[in-house]
Design an enzyme around this catalytic site. Structure first.
Site, PDB file in Angstrom:
ATOM      1  N   THR A   1       3.780  -5.859  -2.107  1.00 54.16           N
ATOM      2  CA  THR A   1       4.313  -6.677  -1.016  1.00 54.16           C
ATOM      3  C   THR A   1       5.246  -5.849  -0.133  1.00 54.16           C
ATOM      4  OG1 THR A   1       4.207  -8.603  -2.460  1.00 54.16           O
ATOM      5  CG2 THR A   1       5.576  -8.805  -0.501  1.00 54.16           C
TER       6      THR A   1
ATOM      7  N   HIS B   1       3.202  -3.791   2.094  1.00 59.15           N
ATOM      8  CA  HIS B   1       2.621  -4.630   3.150  1.00 59.15           C
ATOM      9  C   HIS B   1       3.658  -4.921   4.236  1.00 59.15           C
ATOM     10  CE1 HIS B   1      -1.084  -5.056   1.037  1.00 59.15           C
ATOM     11  NE2 HIS B   1      -0.623  -5.845   0.087  1.00 59.15           N
TER      12      HIS B   1
HETATM   13 ZN   LIG Z   1       6.309  -8.182  -5.887  1.00 58.77          ZN
END
Ligand SMILES: [Zn+2]
Ligand SMILES: [Zn+2]
Length: 344
Positions: A41, A44
């Site tokens: 994440t 990202h």
């Molecule tokens: Zn995570």
């Protein structure tokens, strides 16, 4: 008092700032961060593929020591080793009111929309902190967050013990899924993973067989799992082409779990007839509702220390994110390395 924090600007990228520590609001705690894990994440967010707040302090896999408590609204004490359940739910939307807070339409993640743990001192509501055994290595403590995601996904998959599972991808989260499958009595557990070191990790976590994706059609796999395919198949990579191949490896009546986070426009073709003929179940899994307590309970019973780790001081964040992309170890920033006895 000041803190050092790694803030992410959506236009200018990452920068380290020295800033005054905000005053605690009622119910809040400050935490001296000992370890904060980097995950997909975070990558990202840096690549602009995950909506985040401008100028936010990143980091949502946090382990640290309670520095100060605003009040006695929790049963925590200063000095407690804690991990953080990094979400804030609105409590008022239809999902929150239905017990599905993790689907909240106004959900905000710490380290994504709210200031997170890539700082010397994080501030968070005390009620989202979970006390850990003080003997736990902070690197393991910070694994509670991804482990809680994996526990939720196993709840969603809900496999029966004695049935087979194929897990594609054995990064840190894939490795946790292997360990949870083992703990749940799934057998055989087969892992598909291109990296040799990650295949070795899969075996340490409890897999019966770990193969290169090109070898999924080998007699070895068929001998172990049978000709009909697997009861459960997990995409822990997040790529449509891989997911499409995996769908062919589910036996009739089986279940497909989408765990990896694919790019929004990464599509696959699936016919309704295929779902009908095979009576397939396809489940998604997002974050970790009500699973942190169970993750903390399982931290010391799973072979998590087999997951290779590497630490960087907060000032070396650029090198840390490079190492995260290389994917050989679970990467951590250790913001208080110099003054933390635990990491000595
Ligand atoms: Zn995570
Ligand atoms: Zn809500």
């Amino acid at each position: 008092m000041n803190r050092t924090a790694l803030r992410h600007s959506t236009t200018d990228g990452l920068r380290l700032v020295d800033e005054p520590l905000p005053e605690l609001a009622p119910g809040e705690a400050s935490i001296d961060v000992l370890a904060v894990g980097l995950c997909g994440t975070d990558t990202h967010i840096l690549e602009g593929n995950f909506p985040s707040a401008d100028n936010v302090i990143m980091g949502h896999e946090v382990c640290g020591v309670v520095r100060e408590l605003a009040d006695d609204s929790s049963d925590l004490a200063v000095g407690d080793l804690v991990t953080v359940e990094p979400h804030k739910y609105c409590t008022a939307c239809t999902y929150c009111r239905s017990g599905d807070e993790h689907l909240c339409i106004n959900k905000k993640g710490y380290g994504v929309k709210l200031d997170g743990g890539m700082t010397t001192t994080m501030i968070a509501p005390a009620r989202i902190l979970y006390r850990l055994d003080p003997q736990i290595d902070p690197l393991i403590g910070a694994m509670a967050e991804p482990l809680a995601c994996c526990i939720h996904s196993m709840d969603r998959l809900n496999p029966t013990s004695g049935t087979s599972i194929l897990i594609s991808g054995c990064g840190p989260a894939g490795a946790m899924l292997v360990a949870l499958s083992k703990a749940r009595g799934l057998t055989p557990i087969v892992v598909s993973e291109p990296s040799e070191s990650r295949r070795e990790l899969a075996l340490k976590m409890g897999a019966d067989l770990a193969v290169h994706p090109d070898e999924l059609d080998s007699p070895e796999v068929a001998t172990l799992a049978g000709e009909q395919g697997f009861h459960s198949v997990v995409d822990a990579v997040g790529r449509a082409a891989i997911a499409r191949d995996l769908l062919n490896r589910i036996r009739k009546g089986g279940t497909f779990l989408v765990f990896g986070v694919a790019a929004p426009d990464d599509a696959l073709s699936l016919t309704p007839r295929e779902v009908y003929d095979k009576e397939l179940t396809i489940v998604g899994s997002i974050i970790n509702p009500y699973t942190h307590e169970r993750a903390v309970a399982m931290l010391q019973s799973l072979p998590l220390e087999a997951i290779p780790t590497r630490t960087f001081p907060l000032t070396d964040y650029e090198a840390a994110f490079v190492a995260q992309r290389e994917g050989r170890e679970k990467i951590y920033l250790v913001p208080n390395r110099d003054n933390a006895k635990r990491l000595a």
